[in-house]
Design an enzyme around this catalytic site. Structure first.
Site, short mmCIF file in Angstrom:
data_model
loop_
_atom_site.label_atom_id
_atom_site.label_comp_id
_atom_site.label_asym_id
_atom_site.label_seq_id
_atom_site.Cartn_x
_atom_site.Cartn_y
_atom_site.Cartn_z
N GLN A 1 6.31 11.04 0.32
CA GLN A 1 5.83 10.02 -0.62
C GLN A 1 5.99 10.51 -2.06
O GLN A 1 5.42 11.52 -2.44
CB GLN A 1 4.36 9.71 -0.32
CG GLN A 1 3.63 8.92 -1.37
CD GLN A 1 4.20 7.53 -1.58
OE1 GLN A 1 4.78 7.25 -2.62
NE2 GLN A 1 4.05 6.68 -0.58
N GLN B 1 2.96 -8.20 4.68
CA GLN B 1 4.22 -7.46 4.83
C GLN B 1 4.00 -6.25 5.74
O GLN B 1 3.18 -5.38 5.44
CB GLN B 1 4.73 -7.00 3.46
CG GLN B 1 6.08 -6.30 3.53
CD GLN B 1 6.57 -5.90 2.17
OE1 GLN B 1 5.91 -6.14 1.16
NE2 GLN B 1 7.73 -5.27 2.10
N GLY C 1 4.81 1.76 2.32
CA GLY C 1 3.62 0.94 2.51
C GLY C 1 2.32 1.72 2.49
O GLY C 1 1.34 1.30 3.10
N GLU C 2 2.30 2.85 1.77
CA GLU C 2 1.09 3.69 1.81
C GLU C 2 -0.10 3.01 1.16
O GLU C 2 -1.24 3.18 1.60
CB GLU C 2 1.34 5.04 1.14
CG GLU C 2 0.13 5.95 1.22
CD GLU C 2 0.48 7.43 1.30
OE1 GLU C 2 -0.43 8.24 1.13
OE2 GLU C 2 1.66 7.75 1.55
N ARG C 3 0.12 2.21 0.12
CA ARG C 3 -1.00 1.49 -0.50
C ARG C 3 -1.62 0.52 0.51
O ARG C 3 -2.85 0.39 0.60
CB ARG C 3 -0.55 0.74 -1.75
CG ARG C 3 -0.17 1.65 -2.91
CD ARG C 3 0.26 0.87 -4.14
NE ARG C 3 -0.85 0.17 -4.75
CZ ARG C 3 -1.07 -1.14 -4.68
NH1 ARG C 3 -0.23 -1.92 -3.99
NH2 ARG C 3 -2.10 -1.69 -5.28
N ARG C 4 -0.78 -0.17 1.28
CA ARG C 4 -1.28 -1.08 2.30
C ARG C 4 -2.05 -0.32 3.38
O ARG C 4 -3.08 -0.77 3.87
CB ARG C 4 -0.11 -1.86 2.93
CG ARG C 4 0.32 -3.09 2.15
CD ARG C 4 1.67 -3.60 2.62
NE ARG C 4 2.75 -2.82 2.03
CZ ARG C 4 3.96 -2.72 2.54
NH1 ARG C 4 4.26 -3.32 3.69
NH2 ARG C 4 4.90 -2.02 1.95
N GLU D 1 10.93 1.57 -2.81
CA GLU D 1 9.80 0.65 -2.74
C GLU D 1 8.90 0.80 -3.95
O GLU D 1 8.47 -0.18 -4.56
CB GLU D 1 8.99 0.89 -1.46
CG GLU D 1 7.89 -0.15 -1.31
CD GLU D 1 6.75 0.29 -0.42
OE1 GLU D 1 6.23 -0.55 0.31
OE2 GLU D 1 6.36 1.46 -0.47
N ASN D 2 8.61 2.04 -4.33
CA ASN D 2 7.72 2.27 -5.47
C ASN D 2 8.34 1.82 -6.78
O ASN D 2 7.67 1.24 -7.63
CB ASN D 2 7.34 3.76 -5.55
CG ASN D 2 6.23 4.13 -4.59
OD1 ASN D 2 5.10 3.73 -4.76
ND2 ASN D 2 6.57 4.87 -3.54
N ARG E 1 8.35 -1.91 -7.18
CA ARG E 1 7.03 -2.40 -7.55
C ARG E 1 6.57 -1.82 -8.89
O ARG E 1 5.44 -2.00 -9.29
CB ARG E 1 6.01 -2.04 -6.46
CG ARG E 1 6.18 -2.87 -5.20
CD ARG E 1 5.29 -2.38 -4.08
NE ARG E 1 5.21 -3.33 -2.99
CZ ARG E 1 6.17 -3.54 -2.10
NH1 ARG E 1 7.29 -2.85 -2.18
NH2 ARG E 1 6.02 -4.45 -1.13
#
Length: 284
Positions: free
Chosen positions: A39, A63, A79-82, A113-114, A117
């Site tokens: 990450q 998602q 998707g670590e925040r999710r 991804e990061n 976003r």
């Protein structure tokens, strides 16, 4: 506004055999999903995680998380925040999509991804690039191609890692911008970099003001090396202090009991700013 695709995107990184398959969504126990060791994000904002958790509570996980199979568990790719938000809610099951990804793919996908976003600060981004280069021998050209960023941008981001650790930490906190950091790299002396960085934070210097201050100090250094004039130490200190306050080049010329102060400005806007500081109508 609809966001355009970022470079070649994920399609450029996932093996072709995956692209021909339908992305099937599975539901698994949340404790079967482990964080991504690659990450790139180093700091997570607790408030934003709580806000995301509230959104998931109302609408669910819209998602699916992107994962890869590792022995008897799933390792998160993106998707670590999710995942963190879901754990705050004690959700038992989460939707996932399983991908066939190597370590390099996992880091690249998490990085994309990061960045898509706009979630990474410049130092996190630089560390991720450097990790790709060191561990997987990825070239700057390849990173540029995959992420849809110019080669110069990748190079300038990596150069930020040459700054003192204290300045990098301030950039992580958002107190010093990418553009400020790039300007500080023009200064060779690390102690001078630290002093200038503190001025940026304390006085709220704009990038242009910082660049002007760096130029004035560089010119002053050339004059000193010429050794044509021996400056009075007290005058030099006062000159330095005025430059700090006005964020521009200041020259004090002293002759016995008389003298003059020369203040440089680089535009009408810069002149007005300096006048406001002198009048005391704004905080320098």
């Amino acid at each position: 506004m609809e966001r355009k695709a970022l470079g070649k995107g994920i399609a450029a990184l996932i093996p072709e055999k995956e692209e021909g398959r339908k992305n099937q969504i599975h539901f698994v126990q949340s404790d079967q999903i482990k964080p991504n060791p690659f990450q790139p994000r180093e700091d997570f904002d607790n408030q934003s995680i709580e806000e995301l958790a509230q959104s998931i509570k109302e609408k669910g996980v819209i998602q699916p998380l992107l994962v890869r199979r590792k022995a008897d568990f799933y390792e998160l790719i993106a998707g670590e925040r999710r995942l963190r938000a879901a754990k705050l809610l004690n959700l038992k099951e989460l939707p996932i999509i399983v991908k066939d990804a190597e370590d390099r793919d996992s880091l690249e996908l998490a990085l994309i991804e990061n960045i898509q976003r706009q979630g990474l600060n410049p130092i996190e981004e630089a560390h991720a690039y450097q990790h790709l280069i060191d561990k997987f021998h990825v070239t700057q050209e390849k990173i540029s191609d995959v992420l849809g960023k110019s080669r110069v941008t990748i190079s300038n981001t990596l150069r930020l890692l040459k700054l003192p650790q204290e300045i990098q930490e301030e950039m992580k906190k958002g107190r010093i911008s990418f553009a400020h950091g790039r300007a500080l790299l023009e200064v060779e002396d690390t102690n001078q970099q630290r002093r200038l960085a503190q001025l940026v934070i304390t006085n709220g210097l704009s990038v242009r003001e910082l660049e002007n201050l760096i130029k004035s100090r560089r010119f002053k250094g050339v004059k000193r090396r010429m050794g044509t004039i021996v400056r009075d130490p007290l005058t030099a200190v006062l000159e330095e202090e005025l430059q700090h306050i006005l964020a521009t080049k200041v020259r004090i010329s002293k002759k016995k009991k008389r003298g003059s102060i020369q203040i440089e400005f680089y535009s009408q806007e810069d002149l007005e700013r300096i006048m406001q500081v002198i009048r005391g109508s704004v905080t320098p």
